[in-house]
Design a protein around this motif. Structure first.
Motif, short mmCIF file in Angstrom:
data_model
loop_
_atom_site.label_atom_id
_atom_site.label_comp_id
_atom_site.label_asym_id
_atom_site.label_seq_id
_atom_site.Cartn_x
_atom_site.Cartn_y
_atom_site.Cartn_z
N LEU A 42 -10.52 -4.32 -13.12
CA LEU A 42 -9.87 -5.30 -12.27
C LEU A 42 -9.77 -4.76 -10.85
O LEU A 42 -9.17 -3.70 -10.62
CB LEU A 42 -8.47 -5.65 -12.79
N ILE A 43 -10.36 -5.48 -9.89
CA ILE A 43 -10.29 -5.12 -8.48
C ILE A 43 -9.36 -6.12 -7.81
O ILE A 43 -9.65 -7.32 -7.77
CB ILE A 43 -11.68 -5.15 -7.81
N SER A 44 -8.21 -5.64 -7.29
CA SER A 44 -7.20 -6.52 -6.70
C SER A 44 -7.07 -6.23 -5.22
O SER A 44 -7.03 -5.07 -4.79
CB SER A 44 -5.84 -6.31 -7.38
N LEU A 45 -6.98 -7.30 -4.43
CA LEU A 45 -6.81 -7.18 -3.00
C LEU A 45 -5.43 -7.73 -2.62
O LEU A 45 -5.00 -8.76 -3.15
CB LEU A 45 -7.90 -7.96 -2.27
N ALA A 46 -4.72 -7.03 -1.73
CA ALA A 46 -3.39 -7.47 -1.32
C ALA A 46 -3.11 -7.01 0.10
O ALA A 46 -3.71 -6.05 0.59
CB ALA A 46 -2.32 -6.92 -2.27
N ARG A 47 -2.19 -7.71 0.74
CA ARG A 47 -1.76 -7.36 2.10
C ARG A 47 -0.38 -6.73 2.00
O ARG A 47 0.58 -7.35 1.55
CB ARG A 47 -1.69 -8.63 2.95
N LYS A 48 -0.27 -5.43 2.39
CA LYS A 48 0.99 -4.72 2.28
C LYS A 48 1.26 -3.91 3.55
O LYS A 48 0.40 -3.17 4.01
CB LYS A 48 0.98 -3.78 1.05
#
Length: 218
Positions: A42-48
């Motif tokens: 699972l490759i997850s992208l997020a803005r943090k």
């Protein structure tokens, strides 16, 4: 029937010398063994914290956990790399241009009930379009890759351009409960050459407007 048994040891570089000197009797054949293993990814992208972060989770199957795994990741996503659970790992340039290979030592007991997780951030000096990085688990075996991207950034809905992926649900092995998680879109890749990138914001067509005021005092 009594079968004689003997043991001996040598480092990998000294096996040939030990046999040649007669320290080991008998006939030996030494060959490298290419580990074969299957995994879900699972490759997850997020803005943090104002930065784009990628998290790659790899779930091995209980009957075949490799001694180590090589993970190929683009250079632009290699800032502040972290590997969990805690284990020994190293980083070196890949034979593919613009990429790095992260070699991680695996302990089968650690991964019975949790995935191997690699986390990195997009380089702050990178001015290219934001896209989900292709992170490859090298080696032989079946690879099933899922991708998760946020539906919104703060209060604004975002659009993603996709290629060679389809909407999907996550397998139970990759369903991790995160109380701080935002709503995401989940896809399953259909082939090795896939892509998901952030679509440009639509340009607003506004008519010019001029406001004038004439004040006179008598």
């Amino acid at each position: 029937v009594v079968v004689p048994e003997g043991t001996a040891s040598a480092n990998p570089g000294g096996i040939g010398r030990a046999v040649a000197r007669g320290q080991w009797g008998g006939t030996f054949r030494v060959r490298s063994r290419v580990p074969r293993f299957d995994c879900d990814q699972l490759i997850s992208l997020a803005r943090k914290d104002g930065d784009w972060q990628v998290r790659c989770q790899i779930k091995f199957f209980e009957d075949r956990v490799p001694d180590y795994v090589d993970i190929e990741i683009p250079n632009r996503w290699c800032e502040t790399l972290e590997v969990t659970p805690a284990t020994a790992w190293s980083q070196q340039p890949s034979t593919s241009e613009g990429k790095q290979v992260i070699r991680v030592r695996c302990d089968g007991k650690q991964f019975l009930d949790q995935p191997l997780t690699l986390t990195g951030r997009l380089s702050q000096t990178d001015n290219g379009r934001v896209s989900v990085p292709t992170i490859r688990v090298l080696g032989l075996g079946r690879r099933v890759v899922f991708v998760a991207v946020p539906q919104r950034l703060v209060n604004e809905k975002v659009q993603w351009r996709t290629n060679a992926v389809e909407p999907s649900e996550l397998p139970k092995s990759l369903q991790v409960v995160d109380p701080n998680a935002v709503q995401t879109l989940v896809f399953r890749t259909l082939r090795k050459a896939w892509s998901i990138d952030l679509a440009p914001l639509p340009e607003l067509s506004l008519q010019p407007l001029a406001i004038t005021q004439d004040n006179q005092v008598f």
